[in-house]
Design an enzyme around this catalytic site. Structure first.
Site, mmCIF file in Angstrom:
data_model
loop_
_atom_site.group_PDB
_atom_site.id
_atom_site.type_symbol
_atom_site.label_atom_id
_atom_site.label_comp_id
_atom_site.label_asym_id
_atom_site.label_seq_id
_atom_site.Cartn_x
_atom_site.Cartn_y
_atom_site.Cartn_z
ATOM 1 N N LYS A 116 -6.850 -2.300 -3.856
ATOM 2 C CA LYS A 116 -6.344 -3.390 -3.010
ATOM 3 C C LYS A 116 -7.259 -3.708 -1.825
ATOM 4 O O LYS A 116 -7.437 -4.868 -1.470
ATOM 5 C CB LYS A 116 -4.946 -3.063 -2.512
ATOM 6 C CG LYS A 116 -3.911 -3.101 -3.630
ATOM 7 C CD LYS A 116 -2.510 -2.932 -3.084
ATOM 8 C CE LYS A 116 -1.609 -2.321 -4.128
ATOM 9 N NZ LYS A 116 -0.484 -3.136 -4.514
ATOM 10 N N GLU A 200 -0.682 -4.935 6.519
ATOM 11 C CA GLU A 200 -0.803 -6.387 6.549
ATOM 12 C C GLU A 200 0.503 -6.970 7.074
ATOM 13 O O GLU A 200 1.524 -6.275 7.160
ATOM 14 C CB GLU A 200 -1.163 -6.947 5.158
ATOM 15 C CG GLU A 200 -0.119 -6.742 4.099
ATOM 16 C CD GLU A 200 -0.561 -7.123 2.684
ATOM 17 O OE1 GLU A 200 -1.766 -7.229 2.409
ATOM 18 O OE2 GLU A 200 0.331 -7.305 1.854
ATOM 19 N N HIS A 235 11.028 -4.569 -5.695
ATOM 20 C CA HIS A 235 9.660 -5.028 -5.947
ATOM 21 C C HIS A 235 9.334 -5.073 -7.435
ATOM 22 O O HIS A 235 8.168 -5.149 -7.813
ATOM 23 C CB HIS A 235 8.627 -4.156 -5.211
ATOM 24 C CG HIS A 235 8.869 -4.070 -3.736
ATOM 25 N ND1 HIS A 235 8.958 -5.178 -2.939
ATOM 26 C CD2 HIS A 235 9.037 -3.013 -2.922
ATOM 27 C CE1 HIS A 235 9.181 -4.809 -1.689
ATOM 28 N NE2 HIS A 235 9.244 -3.496 -1.663
ATOM 29 N N ARG A 292 -5.431 -6.624 -16.028
ATOM 30 C CA ARG A 292 -4.923 -6.336 -17.380
ATOM 31 C C ARG A 292 -4.005 -7.467 -17.796
ATOM 32 O O ARG A 292 -3.761 -8.386 -17.009
ATOM 33 C CB ARG A 292 -4.107 -5.046 -17.323
ATOM 34 C CG ARG A 292 -3.077 -5.120 -16.205
ATOM 35 C CD ARG A 292 -2.029 -4.058 -16.256
ATOM 36 N NE ARG A 292 -1.261 -4.006 -15.014
ATOM 37 C CZ ARG A 292 -0.247 -4.790 -14.708
ATOM 38 N NH1 ARG A 292 0.171 -5.725 -15.543
ATOM 39 N NH2 ARG A 292 0.385 -4.679 -13.553
#
Ligand code: ADP
Length: 446
Positions: A116, A200, A235, A292
């Site tokens: 990330k 973030e 999530h 992927r």
């Protein structure tokens, strides 16, 4: 084209890849764990090889056993599907070392976009909008506090190597940021073998919009527009659709083009998904790139007519992308419902066990991606998803009505599934209006 491909996965995606192989005239070799030995889809492969006991660590996650099976079956290539080893650069490297083509990016491109923090930096260079936050991994809580003061609370702490919605912590003030940063890093180290964390800005009201891209080995890349996956629980996506409701092409096109620039710049070949959050003002911020095939790839196949799995195989074999960007058109609307063997009335408790009655829906515009047949026993060892119901129609409204109709035809007994929940969601006024945020479903289920 390859002669023979090994599928390093199980369940519906293994069957999806077998089907792609059949249409390409390529032999398909499946691997399976002892828990899957009676699965019917194995019979559709040209060959099936047992690679070990039920726990994934000893079978589907075991690189040496999978490579041994590939050597025995003498395959040219390996398709990793999603989950398991699909995003492990060391697996792609092991394939390369054994002169087996990995159907996906090179280990280098995977490392560049799969991590990330590395990916955020690559994205900035390509002009892809990313979240305000730390430029790299954070070690010192003081540094985190400084950045949070600049971008404002709430902030989210994430693991650089994270996935599957795990290892994320939301902090609403300095106190919780200080106390969480060390714990998050320790947790990330234990879960992903990499303790790097970053922060973030946390968006309270956002939609999840992701762009499907695909590139070849000749430097060509295209996008297949977007999917909206805002219906999530913990999530984890439950419903995905394309196109994103209420989003006009002029708004999303520059984001799609930036995603294409990113994978071209990373010298990436194969399928990838750039995930974004979209705020209420339709600003986009990139979350991460999945290197992927995605679970939800069928909704894009339904609206574009592009077979993503076959295209992945073709580009891995060295063919040029069979489409140019101007040949990609959006046709109608598609919705995917993930049918999980879970009980929504009891905190989504997993429901392993035999399925005695299995009556899937059919008819116009209905696609079922599943490996389940009557008598199938859901193993307790793996993901609880047993089927994907994908529905296509001319407009979103019609597509919702058709999905409702299909769900009503769908009978599974005696285990509990998410079918009933999906049926309720198709009648939910907010979902029907379109534009619900990523926390909507959680609020609804409370
Ligand atoms: P993973 O790799 O674990 O799936 P992602 O970065 O893709 O993690 O995020 C998964 C989900 O977590 C998103 O779809 C969203 O619901 C939530 N999320 C992640 N980052 C943020 C953020 N900055 N603000 C709000 N929600 C977020």
């Amino acid at each position: 084209m390859f002669n023979r491909i090994l599928i390093a996965n199980r369940g519906e995606i293994a069957l999806r890849i077998i089907r792609a192989c059949r249409e390409l005239g390529v032999e398909a070799v499946c691997v399976y764990s002892e828990a899957d030995k009676d699965a019917k889809y194995l019979r559709m492969a040209d060959r099936a090889i047992c690679i070990g006991p039920a726990p994934a660590k000893e079978s589907y996650l075991n690189i040496s056993r999978i490579i041994a099976a590939a050597e025995i079956a003498d395959v040219d290539a390996i398709h990793p599907g999603y989950g398991f080893l699909s995003e492990r650069a060391e697996f792609a490297q092991a394939c390369r070392d054994c002169k087996i083509e990995f159907i996906g990016p090179t280990p280098e491109a995977m490392a560049r976009l799969g991590d990330k923090v590395a990916c955020k930096n690559a994205a900035k260079e390509a002009g892809v909008p990313v979240f305000p936050g730390s430029a790299g991994a954070i070690e010192d809580p003081e540094e985190a506090v400084k950045i949070a003061d600049k971008i404002g609370y709430p902030v989210i702490i994430k693991a650089s190597a994270g996935g599957g919605g795990r290892g994320m912590r939301v902090c609403h003030n300095e106190g919780s940021l200080r106390s969480n940063i060390q714990a998050a890093s320790t947790e990330a180290q234990a879960a992903f073998g990499n303790g790097a964390v970053f922060i973030e800005k946390y968006l309270e009201h956002a939609q999840h919009v992701e762009i499907q891209v695909i590139g070849d080995k000749h430097g060509n890349a295209i996008h297949l527009w977007e999917r909206n996956c805002s219906m999530q629980r913990r999530h984890q996506k439950l419903i995905e659709e394309a196109p994103s409701p209420g989003l006009d092409r002029e708004t999303i096109r520059p984001v799609c083009e930036a995603a294409v620039r990113l994978i071209k710049q990373a010298k990436y070949h194969g399928a990838a998904t750039c995930e974004f959050l979209m705020d209420e003002k339709r600003n986009f911020y990139m979350l991460e790139v999945n290197t992927r095939v995605q679970v939800e790839h069928p909704v894009t196949e339904m609206i574009t007519g592009v077979d993503i799995v076959k295209t992945m195989i073709r580009v891995a074999a060295g063919e040029k992308l069979p489409y140019t960007q101007d040949q990609i058109h959006v046709n109608g609307h598609a919705i995917e419902c993930r049918i999980n063997a879970e009980d929504p009335d009891r905190k989504f408790m997993p429901q392993p066990g035999p399925i005695n009655r299995w009556e899937p829906p059919g008819g116009p515009g209905v696609r079922m991606d599943t490996h389940v047949v009557p008598g199938y026993v859901v193993p307790k060892f793996y993901d609880s998803m047993v089927a994907k119901l994908i529905v296509h129609d001319e407009t979103r409204e019609k597509c919702i009505e058709r999905t409702r109709r299909a769900l009503a035809e769908f009978t599974v007994e005696p285990i509990k599934t998410t079918i009933g929940l999906h049926a309720r969601l198709m009648e939910n006024g907010d979902f029907r209006k379109g534009g619900v945020d990523i926390h909507y479903l959680e609020r609804l289920l409370k």
